[in-house]
Design a protein around this motif. Structure first.
Motif, PDB file in Angstrom:
ATOM      1  N   LYS A 178     103.664  41.494  82.446  1.00  9.16           N
ATOM      2  CA  LYS A 178     102.659  42.236  81.680  1.00  9.16           C
ATOM      3  C   LYS A 178     101.690  41.273  81.003  1.00  9.16           C
ATOM      4  O   LYS A 178     100.519  41.587  80.818  1.00  9.16           O
ATOM      5  CB  LYS A 178     103.366  43.102  80.636  1.00  9.16           C
ATOM      6  CG  LYS A 178     102.422  43.909  79.745  1.00  9.16           C
ATOM      7  CD  LYS A 178     103.213  44.728  78.729  1.00  9.16           C
ATOM      8  CE  LYS A 178     102.281  45.476  77.779  1.00  9.16           C
ATOM      9  NZ  LYS A 178     103.047  46.248  76.756  1.00  9.16           N
ATOM     10  N   TYR A 179     102.191  40.078  80.657  1.00 11.01           N
ATOM     11  CA  TYR A 179     101.371  39.105  79.938  1.00 11.01           C
ATOM     12  C   TYR A 179     101.114  37.819  80.723  1.00 11.01           C
ATOM     13  O   TYR A 179     100.209  37.060  80.401  1.00 11.01           O
ATOM     14  CB  TYR A 179     102.024  38.739  78.606  1.00 11.01           C
ATOM     15  CG  TYR A 179     102.192  39.913  77.688  1.00 11.01           C
ATOM     16  CD1 TYR A 179     101.088  40.538  77.113  1.00 11.01           C
ATOM     17  CD2 TYR A 179     103.461  40.412  77.404  1.00 11.01           C
ATOM     18  CE1 TYR A 179     101.241  41.629  76.275  1.00 11.01           C
ATOM     19  CE2 TYR A 179     103.619  41.508  76.559  1.00 11.01           C
ATOM     20  CZ  TYR A 179     102.512  42.115  76.010  1.00 11.01           C
ATOM     21  OH  TYR A 179     102.652  43.199  75.182  1.00 11.01           O
ATOM     22  N   GLU A 250     107.543  41.659  74.589  1.00 10.14           N
ATOM     23  CA  GLU A 250     108.261  40.450  74.994  1.00 10.14           C
ATOM     24  C   GLU A 250     107.392  39.609  75.928  1.00 10.14           C
ATOM     25  O   GLU A 250     106.900  40.100  76.934  1.00 10.14           O
ATOM     26  CB  GLU A 250     109.565  40.800  75.709  1.00 10.14           C
ATOM     27  CG  GLU A 250     110.595  41.455  74.805  1.00 10.14           C
ATOM     28  CD  GLU A 250     111.913  41.723  75.522  1.00 10.14           C
ATOM     29  OE1 GLU A 250     112.085  41.227  76.666  1.00 10.14           O
ATOM     30  OE2 GLU A 250     112.772  42.420  74.954  1.00 10.14           O
ATOM     31  N   LEU A 251     107.193  38.347  75.574  1.00  5.12           N
ATOM     32  CA  LEU A 251     106.438  37.434  76.431  1.00  5.12           C
ATOM     33  C   LEU A 251     107.346  36.802  77.475  1.00  5.12           C
ATOM     34  O   LEU A 251     106.978  36.652  78.641  1.00  5.12           O
ATOM     35  CB  LEU A 251     105.794  36.330  75.586  1.00  5.12           C
ATOM     36  CG  LEU A 251     105.074  35.228  76.362  1.00  5.12           C
ATOM     37  CD1 LEU A 251     103.841  35.793  77.066  1.00  5.12           C
ATOM     38  CD2 LEU A 251     104.683  34.083  75.437  1.00  5.12           C
ATOM     39  N   ALA A 252     108.559  36.427  77.046  1.00  7.60           N
ATOM     40  CA  ALA A 252     109.474  35.745  77.950  1.00  7.60           C
ATOM     41  C   ALA A 252     110.893  35.821  77.404  1.00  7.60           C
ATOM     42  O   ALA A 252     111.118  36.098  76.224  1.00  7.60           O
ATOM     43  CB  ALA A 252     109.065  34.286  78.125  1.00  7.60           C
ATOM     44  N   THR A 253     111.845  35.564  78.292  1.00 10.87           N
ATOM     45  CA  THR A 253     113.247  35.440  77.901  1.00 10.87           C
ATOM     46  C   THR A 253     113.736  34.069  78.340  1.00 10.87           C
ATOM     47  O   THR A 253     113.549  33.678  79.492  1.00 10.87           O
ATOM     48  CB  THR A 253     114.119  36.538  78.547  1.00 10.87           C
ATOM     49  OG1 THR A 253     113.684  37.813  78.082  1.00 10.87           O
ATOM     50  CG2 THR A 253     115.590  36.349  78.184  1.00 10.87           C
ATOM     51  N   VAL A 272     114.785  35.913  73.184  1.00 15.38           N
ATOM     52  CA  VAL A 272     113.532  36.562  73.574  1.00 15.38           C
ATOM     53  C   VAL A 272     112.388  35.951  72.777  1.00 15.38           C
ATOM     54  O   VAL A 272     112.510  35.713  71.577  1.00 15.38           O
ATOM     55  CB  VAL A 272     113.609  38.085  73.327  1.00 15.38           C
ATOM     56  CG1 VAL A 272     112.238  38.731  73.505  1.00 15.38           C
ATOM     57  CG2 VAL A 272     114.627  38.720  74.263  1.00 15.38           C
ATOM     58  N   VAL A 273     111.272  35.679  73.451  1.00 16.84           N
ATOM     59  CA  VAL A 273     110.062  35.168  72.804  1.00 16.84           C
ATOM     60  C   VAL A 273     109.042  36.307  72.767  1.00 16.84           C
ATOM     61  O   VAL A 273     108.690  36.863  73.810  1.00 16.84           O
ATOM     62  CB  VAL A 273     109.473  33.962  73.572  1.00 16.84           C
ATOM     63  CG1 VAL A 273     108.199  33.476  72.887  1.00 16.84           C
ATOM     64  CG2 VAL A 273     110.489  32.844  73.673  1.00 16.84           C
ATOM     65  N   LYS A 274     108.611  36.670  71.576  1.00 18.70           N
ATOM     66  CA  LYS A 274     107.645  37.755  71.431  1.00 18.70           C
ATOM     67  C   LYS A 274     106.231  37.277  71.754  1.00 18.70           C
ATOM     68  O   LYS A 274     105.899  36.106  71.571  1.00 18.70           O
ATOM     69  CB  LYS A 274     107.670  38.315  69.996  1.00 18.70           C
ATOM     70  CG  LYS A 274     108.984  38.994  69.626  1.00 18.70           C
ATOM     71  CD  LYS A 274     109.203  40.262  70.416  1.00 18.70           C
ATOM     72  CE  LYS A 274     110.450  41.001  69.951  1.00 18.70           C
ATOM     73  NZ  LYS A 274     110.693  42.239  70.729  1.00 18.70           N
ATOM     74  N   ASN A 275     105.397  38.191  72.227  1.00 21.48           N
ATOM     75  CA  ASN A 275     104.007  37.871  72.548  1.00 21.48           C
ATOM     76  C   ASN A 275     103.168  37.950  71.279  1.00 21.48           C
ATOM     77  O   ASN A 275     102.873  39.028  70.777  1.00 21.48           O
ATOM     78  CB  ASN A 275     103.464  38.858  73.591  1.00 21.48           C
ATOM     79  CG  ASN A 275     102.043  38.514  73.996  1.00 21.48           C
ATOM     80  OD1 ASN A 275     101.770  37.369  74.351  1.00 21.48           O
ATOM     81  ND2 ASN A 275     101.155  39.493  73.955  1.00 21.48           N
ATOM     82  N   SER A 276     102.838  36.798  70.729  1.00 22.24           N
ATOM     83  CA  SER A 276     102.020  36.784  69.512  1.00 22.24           C
ATOM     84  C   SER A 276     100.971  35.684  69.632  1.00 22.24           C
ATOM     85  O   SER A 276     101.267  34.584  70.098  1.00 22.24           O
ATOM     86  CB  SER A 276     102.892  36.536  68.279  1.00 22.24           C
ATOM     87  OG  SER A 276     103.600  35.322  68.409  1.00 22.24           O
ATOM     88  N   ALA A 277      99.761  36.001  69.216  1.00 17.39           N
ATOM     89  CA  ALA A 277      98.663  35.051  69.334  1.00 17.39           C
ATOM     90  C   ALA A 277      98.825  33.927  68.306  1.00 17.39           C
ATOM     91  O   ALA A 277      99.224  34.158  67.169  1.00 17.39           O
ATOM     92  CB  ALA A 277      97.338  35.766  69.118  1.00 17.39           C
TER      93      ALA A 277
END
Length: 345
Positions: A178-179, A250-253, A272-277
């Motif tokens: 998705k990202y 979620e950006l990645a695991t 889990v790594v969250k998608n944050s700018a």
């Protein structure tokens, strides 16, 4: 030889009285220079080091076997049992083929004796052989060309390079489509495993020392990008539609597998790594400096995956993010880039 002797004196300063040291040489034929001796007898060990000299052909296989024999005879259960091989990497007498040595070292690591390889000298130096042997021996490899590097590997980073706290360490990162439309790991080509190898405990992997850290850089392409570097892939007839929408932000695991030093079964941790700018101002100077090093590496290999190869840009990024640099390692990297730039004129 002068750097080698000084290096081992730095190592000796890190040892405790209950630690033991033995010295084996392999010039012409293998022999014991110093029987296992308590590290508190520094004078005796230093005297043995000072007597060493370079000469003759190198019976590397026989020397390594003798070193392992001494380590086995003085094995400390639950202790750090290790052979440290210091060499120019050119074994030319005896069981010296790469396959023979790899088999020997692989068998020995099963007994709980690990191998660290230290490379010295130039000329006919065999860097790839040294790294392979250290990998097979569940240990680290370093090339030492001056006392600064010796102090770094055997002094400041002693615990991380000599004391193994986890073996067969594997890291797997899965990006959310998705990202992330496409990605590549920069470097680590000789460390990559197949997807199915991650959970296979029979597959050998890297070792982690006390306080040791690893930095890996990924380059990613976002879904809204039309980058020319996107892999050209055909649509697969039987591929399933992505389920990425289920995983929200979620950006990645990241999955991490390891075995205890004396263990045979691995354990797994995931994060889990969250998608944050993150704004450029918040990106750490450490990350930016690491990026300048990776960028320079890509320029040196004339990578077809980058367009910007301006050395001034690399130098500016490194200089602006040098930080405190108390040991001067970052300044040394900057000098290296400057020397390379001067050589290209």
């Amino acid at each position: 030889m002068t750097v080698l002797k000084s290096s081992f004196k730095i190592l000796l300063d890190q040892l405790r009285p209950q630690d033991k040291v033995a010295i084996v040489v392999y010039a012409g034929s293998a022999g014991m220079v110093l029987a296992p001796t308590s590290a508190k007898e520094k004078g005796k060990i230093t005297e043995a080091l000072d007597r060493l000299y370079a000469g003759g052909s190198t019976a590397g296989g026989a020397g390594i076997e003798l070193a392992y024999k001494l380590a086995q005879e003085n094995f400390v259960k639950g202790g750090n049992n290790r052979v440290i091989l210091a060499t120019d990497g050119d074994f030319n007498v005896g069981d010296s083929s790469k396959g023979d040595l790899e088999t020997l070292i692989t068998e020995k690591r099963k007994t709980g004796i690990f191998l660290t390889c230290l490379g010295y000298g130039m000329g006919n130096y065999k860097d790839n052989k040294m790294e392979t042997l250290a990998d097979k021996g569940n240990g680290k490899y370093a090339y030492i060309d001056n006392l600064q590097e010796a102090n770094k590997f055997l002094g400041k980073e002693f615990a991380g390079n000599i004391y193994t706290i986890a073996k067969d360490v594997k890291i797997q990162i899965e990006f959310n489509p998705k990202y992330v439309k496409s990605y590549r790991l920069i470097g680590y080509e000789n460390r990559k495993l197949r997807n199915e190898d991650f959970s296979d405990d029979k597959i050998d992997a890297g070792e982690l020392g006390s306080g040791h850290t690893v930095t890996a850089l990924y380059e990613i392409i976002s879904p809204d990008s039309s980058s020319e570097f996107l892999p050209k892939a055909n649509k697969l007839k039987y591929s399933k539609a992505s389920t990425a929408q289920k995983y929200g932000e979620e950006l990645a695991t990241i999955k991490f597998r390891y075995k205890k030093p004396a263990g045979s079964k691995s354990a797994e941790i995931s994060q889990v790594v969250k998608n944050s700018a993150v704004s450029d101002a918040k990106v750490s100077s450490d990350f930016k400096f690491a990026s300048s090093v990776a960028w320079f590496g890509l320029v040196l290999r004339d990578s077809k995956l980058i367009k910007r190869k301006n050395l001034n840009e690399i130098l500016n990024l490194a200089k602006q993010n040098k930080g405190k640099d108390e040991e001067g390692y970052r300044a040394e990297f900057i000098k290296l880039v400057e020397k390379y730039k001067a050589s290209k004129k």
